[in-house]
Design an enzyme around this catalytic site. Sequence first.
Site, mmCIF file in Angstrom:
data_model
loop_
_atom_site.group_PDB
_atom_site.id
_atom_site.type_symbol
_atom_site.label_atom_id
_atom_site.label_comp_id
_atom_site.label_asym_id
_atom_site.label_seq_id
_atom_site.Cartn_x
_atom_site.Cartn_y
_atom_site.Cartn_z
ATOM 1 N N SER A 69 0.093 -29.343 50.973
ATOM 2 C CA SER A 69 -0.560 -29.811 49.749
ATOM 3 C C SER A 69 -1.295 -31.138 49.938
ATOM 4 C CB SER A 69 0.515 -29.993 48.674
ATOM 5 O OG SER A 69 0.020 -30.741 47.595
ATOM 6 N N GLU A 76 -1.098 -33.377 47.933
ATOM 7 C CA GLU A 76 -0.162 -34.413 47.464
ATOM 8 C C GLU A 76 0.418 -35.206 48.637
ATOM 9 O OE1 GLU A 76 1.316 -35.597 44.338
ATOM 10 O OE2 GLU A 76 -0.652 -34.886 43.767
ATOM 11 N N TYR A 118 8.145 -34.523 45.500
ATOM 12 C CA TYR A 118 7.428 -33.294 45.864
ATOM 13 C C TYR A 118 6.540 -33.542 47.086
ATOM 14 C CZ TYR A 118 3.837 -29.658 45.747
ATOM 15 O OH TYR A 118 2.967 -28.651 46.101
HETATM 16 P P1 NAP Z 1 3.815 -21.777 41.287
HETATM 17 O O1 NAP Z 1 2.929 -21.010 40.376
HETATM 18 O O2 NAP Z 1 4.675 -22.855 40.741
HETATM 19 O O3 NAP Z 1 4.751 -20.698 42.037
HETATM 20 C C1 NAP Z 1 5.874 -21.097 42.788
HETATM 21 C C2 NAP Z 1 6.591 -19.852 43.277
HETATM 22 O O4 NAP Z 1 7.739 -20.247 44.032
HETATM 23 C C3 NAP Z 1 7.112 -18.930 42.144
HETATM 24 O O5 NAP Z 1 6.996 -17.599 42.578
HETATM 25 C C4 NAP Z 1 8.592 -19.326 42.076
HETATM 26 O O6 NAP Z 1 9.416 -18.308 41.563
HETATM 27 C C5 NAP Z 1 8.879 -19.528 43.543
HETATM 28 N N1 NAP Z 1 10.085 -20.313 43.817
HETATM 29 C C6 NAP Z 1 10.385 -21.549 43.341
HETATM 30 N N2 NAP Z 1 11.564 -21.956 43.844
HETATM 31 C C7 NAP Z 1 12.012 -20.966 44.658
HETATM 32 C C8 NAP Z 1 13.171 -20.794 45.464
HETATM 33 N N3 NAP Z 1 14.128 -21.723 45.534
HETATM 34 N N4 NAP Z 1 13.296 -19.649 46.166
HETATM 35 C C9 NAP Z 1 12.351 -18.681 46.096
HETATM 36 N N5 NAP Z 1 11.246 -18.771 45.336
HETATM 37 C C10 NAP Z 1 11.073 -19.911 44.632
HETATM 38 O O7 NAP Z 1 2.976 -22.425 42.478
HETATM 39 P P2 NAP Z 1 1.471 -22.086 42.977
HETATM 40 O O8 NAP Z 1 0.537 -22.922 42.213
HETATM 41 O O9 NAP Z 1 1.301 -20.620 43.059
HETATM 42 O O10 NAP Z 1 1.519 -22.726 44.447
HETATM 43 C C11 NAP Z 1 1.941 -21.942 45.570
HETATM 44 C C12 NAP Z 1 2.387 -22.893 46.668
HETATM 45 O O11 NAP Z 1 1.305 -23.743 47.046
HETATM 46 C C13 NAP Z 1 3.526 -23.833 46.299
HETATM 47 O O12 NAP Z 1 4.301 -24.040 47.461
HETATM 48 C C14 NAP Z 1 2.834 -25.121 45.908
HETATM 49 O O13 NAP Z 1 3.693 -26.212 46.090
HETATM 50 C C15 NAP Z 1 1.682 -25.110 46.885
HETATM 51 N N6 NAP Z 1 0.468 -25.793 46.457
HETATM 52 C C16 NAP Z 1 -0.091 -25.514 45.256
HETATM 53 C C17 NAP Z 1 -1.281 -26.118 44.906
HETATM 54 C C18 NAP Z 1 -1.968 -25.807 43.595
HETATM 55 O O14 NAP Z 1 -2.850 -26.583 43.203
HETATM 56 N N7 NAP Z 1 -1.643 -24.711 42.949
HETATM 57 C C19 NAP Z 1 -1.902 -27.027 45.799
HETATM 58 C C20 NAP Z 1 -1.312 -27.253 47.019
HETATM 59 C C21 NAP Z 1 -0.126 -26.627 47.362
HETATM 60 P P3 NAP Z 1 9.636 -18.140 39.957
HETATM 61 O O15 NAP Z 1 8.440 -17.370 39.459
HETATM 62 O O16 NAP Z 1 10.904 -17.366 39.896
HETATM 63 O O17 NAP Z 1 9.726 -19.512 39.367
HETATM 64 O O1 F7E Z 2 -1.462 -33.126 37.205
HETATM 65 C C1 F7E Z 2 -2.373 -35.959 35.049
HETATM 66 C C2 F7E Z 2 -1.247 -36.158 36.037
HETATM 67 O O2 F7E Z 2 0.520 -31.617 37.038
HETATM 68 C C3 F7E Z 2 -2.769 -33.502 37.528
HETATM 69 C C4 F7E Z 2 0.488 -29.060 41.824
HETATM 70 O O3 F7E Z 2 -0.042 -27.765 41.945
HETATM 71 O O4 F7E Z 2 -1.545 -30.060 42.592
HETATM 72 C C5 F7E Z 2 -0.627 -30.041 41.520
HETATM 73 O O5 F7E Z 2 -0.071 -31.318 41.304
HETATM 74 C C6 F7E Z 2 -3.048 -34.900 37.004
HETATM 75 C C7 F7E Z 2 -1.975 -35.926 37.355
HETATM 76 O O6 F7E Z 2 -1.044 -31.456 39.033
HETATM 77 C C8 F7E Z 2 -0.943 -34.768 31.947
HETATM 78 O O7 F7E Z 2 -0.679 -37.463 35.914
HETATM 79 C C9 F7E Z 2 -2.333 -36.309 32.548
HETATM 80 O O8 F7E Z 2 -2.600 -37.113 37.781
HETATM 81 O O9 F7E Z 2 -1.792 -30.635 36.853
HETATM 82 P P1 F7E Z 2 -0.895 -31.636 37.451
HETATM 83 P P2 F7E Z 2 -0.711 -32.374 40.295
HETATM 84 O O10 F7E Z 2 0.313 -33.383 39.990
HETATM 85 O O11 F7E Z 2 -2.028 -32.869 40.825
HETATM 86 C C10 F7E Z 2 -0.995 -30.432 43.864
HETATM 87 C C11 F7E Z 2 -2.103 -30.369 44.896
HETATM 88 C C12 F7E Z 2 0.203 -29.654 44.222
HETATM 89 O O12 F7E Z 2 0.468 -29.395 45.396
HETATM 90 C C13 F7E Z 2 1.188 -29.410 43.129
HETATM 91 O O13 F7E Z 2 2.046 -28.322 43.480
HETATM 92 O O14 F7E Z 2 -3.083 -34.838 35.577
HETATM 93 N N1 F7E Z 2 -1.927 -35.648 33.681
HETATM 94 N N2 F7E Z 2 -1.718 -35.788 31.482
HETATM 95 C C14 F7E Z 2 -1.081 -34.686 33.333
HETATM 96 N N3 F7E Z 2 -0.439 -33.757 34.086
HETATM 97 C C15 F7E Z 2 0.358 -32.877 33.432
HETATM 98 N N4 F7E Z 2 0.981 -31.904 34.154
HETATM 99 N N5 F7E Z 2 0.538 -32.924 32.070
HETATM 100 C C16 F7E Z 2 -0.085 -33.852 31.296
HETATM 101 O O15 F7E Z 2 0.081 -33.882 30.081
#
Ligand code: NAP
Ligand code: F7E
Length: 350
Positions: free
Chosen positions: A133, A135, A156
């Site tokens: 990520s 992050e 995270y």
């Molecule tokens: P998501 O919608 O939160 O999905 C997470 C998945 O992981 C769900 O299927 C969840 O199952 C499963 N899970 C959570 N804890 C688990 C455990 N202990 N054992 C087995 N399964 C578990 O995340 P996403 O947005 O699709 O992201 C996919 C991956 O990419 C994640 O690793 C995330 O950290 C990473 N990532 C995401 C982003 C982004 O912007 N979306 C960016 C960079 C990296 P349940 O449905 O049962 O909760």
């Molecule tokens: O926040 C601000 C918050 O929770 C984005 C995950 O997929 O991307 C994701 O992480 C921004 C932050 O995503 C609210 O403070 C303001 O600056 O949508 P988010 P994230 O933290 O960037 C990375 C790449 C991952 O890997 C992670 O798995 O938005 N913000 N107001 C808020 N955020 C939330 N959630 N809710 C608010 O009300």
Amino acid sequence: MTQAKKAFITGITGQDGSYLAELLLGKGYEVHGLIRRASTFNTARIDHLYVDSHNPDARLFLHYGDLSDGARMVTLLSEIRPDEVYNLAAQSHVRVSFDEPEHTGDTTGVGAMRLLEAVRLTGLHCRYYQASSSEMFGATPPPQNEETPFYPRSPYGAAKVYAYWVTKNYREAYGMFAVNGILFNHESPRRGETFVTRKITRAVARIKAGRQSELYMGNLDAIRDWGYAAEYAEGMWRMLQADAPDDFVLATGIGITVRDFLEASFSHAGLDWQKYVKFDPRYLRPTEVDALIGDASKAEEKLGWKATVAPDELARIMVDCDIEALEHGDGYIDQPRLSGWPLHSELRRG
Ligand code: NAP
Ligand code: F7E
């Protein structure tokens, strides 16, 4: 006849898992997914792909398990014997990781090591994808690419740094084809409802329909590089088709603030966001990541991957789908809307 490739996806019930499963089934794969046992159904994002396993045409199979259970990973991998493993499972919410740091470390960090170790113990020659990520870059200013130093700002982010390094170490120590996809934020109509983009676009649909009158938000100054999840799944697959294992950033290269995303979403529905949005400190984080803007030129050069949907277009796609979802009710699932990708057909590389 050649045998279909087999893929094993952890996190198949999540946003990315659902698009990746769709993509791989479209390419003729047999897809196996890890799901967690829950007291309610948690498969809404993949129900449209599921065919009863008694049907000879079934190519999607679901298995109970959890990344906290290493023995289960060994059993499943030795039974399924996949060609490709995609580790997408994680506690993926940054704000929640401050509340549940130990659980986040155990699943998001050590979970990756358990899966890699299960691959090693079963002696499989499969390819492994780790969902790393942006992050991990945290406080290091943009633009960020594969050479940018990590400075995580949350439990995270720190857990993802561990998973990144353990993936690289298994590649170097055991010669595994193990890669890190360093993905910047990617969103879609299937995004979890508590991530900021989806929180905003759902609120727009509900306000437009007269079902909500206020939206409480945290820091509006944060800058993110929001891409469209459906095309990021394509990038993950391409990383595992490369000639050699390597790590890649996927991003649009465009950064906008949360405030800009509010403006793009509300104005698309003919609304003024300033009339509805209120501040709630509950949504602030103890340490914030101020700006993430990715440089994905390596993925473009080596994998022929380039994002085609910019953040403001993504906001419009998500608002339209949330308005449709309100009208259609339970069971609504979006069709991926891609301008440049022939999602279900064979793609030319490079
Ligand atoms: P998501 O919608 O939160 O999905 C997470 C998945 O992981 C769900 O299927 C969840 O199952 C499963 N899970 C959570 N804890 C688990 C455990 N202990 N054992 C087995 N399964 C578990 O995340 P996403 O947005 O699709 O992201 C996919 C991956 O990419 C994640 O690793 C995330 O950290 C990473 N990532 C995401 C982003 C982004 O912007 N979306 C960016 C960079 C990296 P349940 O449905 O049962 O909760
Ligand atoms: O926040 C601000 C918050 O929770 C984005 C995950 O997929 O991307 C994701 O992480 C921004 C932050 O995503 C609210 O403070 C303001 O600056 O949508 P988010 P994230 O933290 O960037 C990375 C790449 C991952 O890997 C992670 O798995 O938005 N913000 N107001 C808020 N955020 C939330 N959630 N809710 C608010 O009300």
